[in-house]
Design a protein around this motif. Structure first.
Motif, mmCIF file in Angstrom:
data_model
loop_
_atom_site.group_PDB
_atom_site.id
_atom_site.type_symbol
_atom_site.label_atom_id
_atom_site.label_comp_id
_atom_site.label_asym_id
_atom_site.label_seq_id
_atom_site.Cartn_x
_atom_site.Cartn_y
_atom_site.Cartn_z
ATOM 1 N N PRO A 233 0.814 -1.230 0.000
ATOM 2 C CA PRO A 233 0.000 0.000 0.000
ATOM 3 C C PRO A 233 0.837 1.266 0.000
ATOM 4 O O PRO A 233 0.404 2.308 -0.528
ATOM 5 N N ALA A 234 2.052 1.202 0.577
ATOM 6 C CA ALA A 234 2.907 2.396 0.595
ATOM 7 C C ALA A 234 3.276 2.855 -0.807
ATOM 8 O O ALA A 234 3.648 4.021 -1.001
ATOM 9 N N TYR A 235 3.174 1.961 -1.806
ATOM 10 C CA TYR A 235 3.459 2.353 -3.184
ATOM 11 C C TYR A 235 2.447 3.384 -3.699
ATOM 12 O O TYR A 235 2.710 4.064 -4.696
ATOM 13 N N LEU A 236 1.292 3.484 -3.026
ATOM 14 C CA LEU A 236 0.277 4.456 -3.438
ATOM 15 C C LEU A 236 0.632 5.873 -3.006
ATOM 16 O O LEU A 236 0.069 6.844 -3.517
ATOM 17 N N GLY A 237 1.560 6.009 -2.061
ATOM 18 C CA GLY A 237 1.958 7.319 -1.578
ATOM 19 C C GLY A 237 2.063 7.332 -0.067
ATOM 20 O O GLY A 237 1.734 6.352 0.610
ATOM 21 N N PRO A 238 2.532 8.436 0.507
ATOM 22 C CA PRO A 238 2.693 8.535 1.962
ATOM 23 C C PRO A 238 1.355 8.352 2.680
ATOM 24 O O PRO A 238 0.325 8.884 2.259
ATOM 25 N N GLY A 239 1.389 7.617 3.781
ATOM 26 C CA GLY A 239 0.208 7.469 4.620
ATOM 27 C C GLY A 239 -0.715 6.330 4.255
ATOM 28 O O GLY A 239 -1.675 6.047 4.994
ATOM 29 N N TRP A 240 -0.464 5.653 3.162
ATOM 30 C CA TRP A 240 -1.349 4.554 2.766
ATOM 31 C C TRP A 240 -0.972 3.281 3.526
ATOM 32 O O TRP A 240 0.196 2.936 3.646
ATOM 33 N N GLN A 241 -2.013 2.599 4.026
ATOM 34 C CA GLN A 241 -1.847 1.420 4.855
ATOM 35 C C GLN A 241 -2.728 0.278 4.338
ATOM 36 O O GLN A 241 -3.663 0.505 3.567
ATOM 37 N N PRO A 242 -2.467 -0.969 4.783
ATOM 38 C CA PRO A 242 -3.373 -2.070 4.434
ATOM 39 C C PRO A 242 -4.756 -1.853 5.038
ATOM 40 O O PRO A 242 -4.895 -1.254 6.114
ATOM 41 N N THR A 243 -5.752 -2.344 4.388
ATOM 42 C CA THR A 243 -7.128 -2.214 4.878
ATOM 43 C C THR A 243 -7.486 -3.285 5.897
ATOM 44 O O THR A 243 -8.500 -3.164 6.590
ATOM 45 N N GLY A 244 -6.701 -4.320 5.991
ATOM 46 C CA GLY A 244 -7.042 -5.440 6.857
ATOM 47 C C GLY A 244 -7.771 -6.551 6.133
ATOM 48 O O GLY A 244 -7.945 -7.647 6.667
ATOM 49 N N GLN A 245 -8.216 -6.290 4.918
ATOM 50 C CA GLN A 245 -8.865 -7.319 4.109
ATOM 51 C C GLN A 245 -7.795 -8.146 3.386
ATOM 52 O O GLN A 245 -6.823 -7.591 2.878
ATOM 53 N N PRO A 246 -7.975 -9.460 3.327
ATOM 54 C CA PRO A 246 -6.961 -10.288 2.656
ATOM 55 C C PRO A 246 -6.935 -10.049 1.157
ATOM 56 O O PRO A 246 -7.980 -9.791 0.534
#
Length: 365
Positions: A233-246
């Motif tokens: 998710p970090a490839y999307l930009g600063p501050g992006w995290q996993p959603t918790g969904q597999p």
């Protein structure tokens, strides 16, 4: 014997009883020996009939008790291969034991479709129940058949042979797994010869124990890692995290796809990646014909939608050969989506160690 001798014999204190005991012992011994000989012949015949007579005698004798009568079972298995066995099956017996060996073709179930959703979701026609029987066996091996097995709609260049020892009462005898390996290897080599497979002979050491884990879950997790391992998710930009969904991902003989997400505050972005090669390329060009035709030439849609999707396309040569590659991004805001899709496509191709890349452009959905 004259009358006087007979009379003395009859009047003897213990000689008549001893004679009767010796006679009974001789009769019993003779009966036991004859029965043992009959049983040995019967068991030898059963072993000669079981599995076409290829089961190693010493291996089977190390698994089945000699003091019992054996029965055999031989016949075609699923899809024309073998299913056979030999064992002791005495009603109410406490030493029942049976060795069963079976072989099934390794089928590559065709994809139902080539879209990202088909490849990453539930893409395959349901495999027949018999295709998973080996997972309940004790030991198995997969045998290459480079010249192909006849009689199948699609090429079949491998088959799986597996063995099971069923016991009642006492535990399995020492070395039982190695003896099953000998039996499985013998049946595998017999099938190789019967079908003129070519390739290398199967050794008992090639037969491995079947792991007692959850194979479906393990295989699915490994499949997902192979298809989705490139994305963070970090490839999307600063501050992006996993959603918790597999993540949902899968790989197949001609395709690989992943569906994932990233979260930042209340904003969610969906990311898909896919590659196709080999025989699937013509179908992909048909399925995604419109996208490929306008890639790089369309304009962003008006800012009045609930969600936007943009896909970036490329041609590149990777480990599996020439392939088409697609990465898409879906979000509620259109600004920056196309740039993100293009950047992610570059990361995706880099992770796959692709070369000779030709960027085809982006297209809004």
């Amino acid at each position: 014997m004259d009358s006087s001798a007979w009379a003395r014999f009859r009047r003897h204190r213990w000689l008549p009883q001893a004679t009767l005991v010796l006679l009974a012992a001789a009769l019993i011994t003779g009966f036991v020996l004859v029965r043992a000989e009959l049983r040995a012949r019967h068991n030898a015949d059963a072993l000669a009939r079981a599995c076409g007579g290829v089961l190693p005698r010493d291996a089977v004798r190390g698994l089945l008790p000699d003091a019992h009568w054996w029965d055999e079972r031989s016949g075609p298995g699923p899809r024309g291969l073998v299913s056979c066995g030999v064992g002791v099956d005495e009603p109410g017996g406490d030493e029942d034991v049976r060795l069963d060996v079976a072989a099934t073709p390794v089928l590559e179930t065709p994809l139902q479709g080539v879209t990202v959703e088909h490849v990453s979701g539930d893409p395959e026609a349901r495999t027949p129940r018999w295709a998973d029987d080996y997972r309940r066996a004790d030991a198995t091996t997969t045998v290459a058949c480079p010249r192909g097995l006849p009689g199948y709609a699609r090429p079949v260049t491998a088959f799986r042979v597996y063995g099971t020892l069923s016991t009642v009462g006492d535990a399995a005898p020492p070395g039982w797994l190695a003896r099953i390996g000998e039996a499985v290897a013998a049946v595998a080599n017999d099938l190789r010869a019967a079908h003129r497979c070519g390739g290398s002979p199967v050794r008992p050491a090639d037969v491995r124990p079947v792991p007692r884990t959850e194979p479906d879950s393990d295989a699915d997790a490994k499949d997902t890692r192979a298809a989705c391992g490139w994305f963070r998710p970090a490839y999307l930009g600063p501050g992006w995290q996993p959603t918790g969904q597999p993540d949902r991902g899968a790989t197949h003989p001609g395709a690989r796809a992943c569906v994932s997400e990233g979260l930042k505050g209340r904003q969610t972005l969906g990311v898909t990646s896919a590659s196709w090669w080999g025989e699937l390329l013509p179908e992909v060009r048909t399925e995604y014909g419109h996208e490929l035709a306008v890639a790089g030439r369309g304009s962003a849609p008006r800012a009045d939608r609930r969600a936007y999707t943009v896909a970036a396309w490329a041609e590149a040569r990777c480990a599996d050969g020439p392939a088409l590659h697609r990465v898409s991004v879906t979000g509620k805001e259109r600004d920056g989506l196309a740039d993100r899709a293009g950047a992610l496509l570059g990361r995706y191709l880099e992770a796959a160690h692709c070369r000779d890349t030709k960027t085809l452009g982006t297209v809004w959905k």
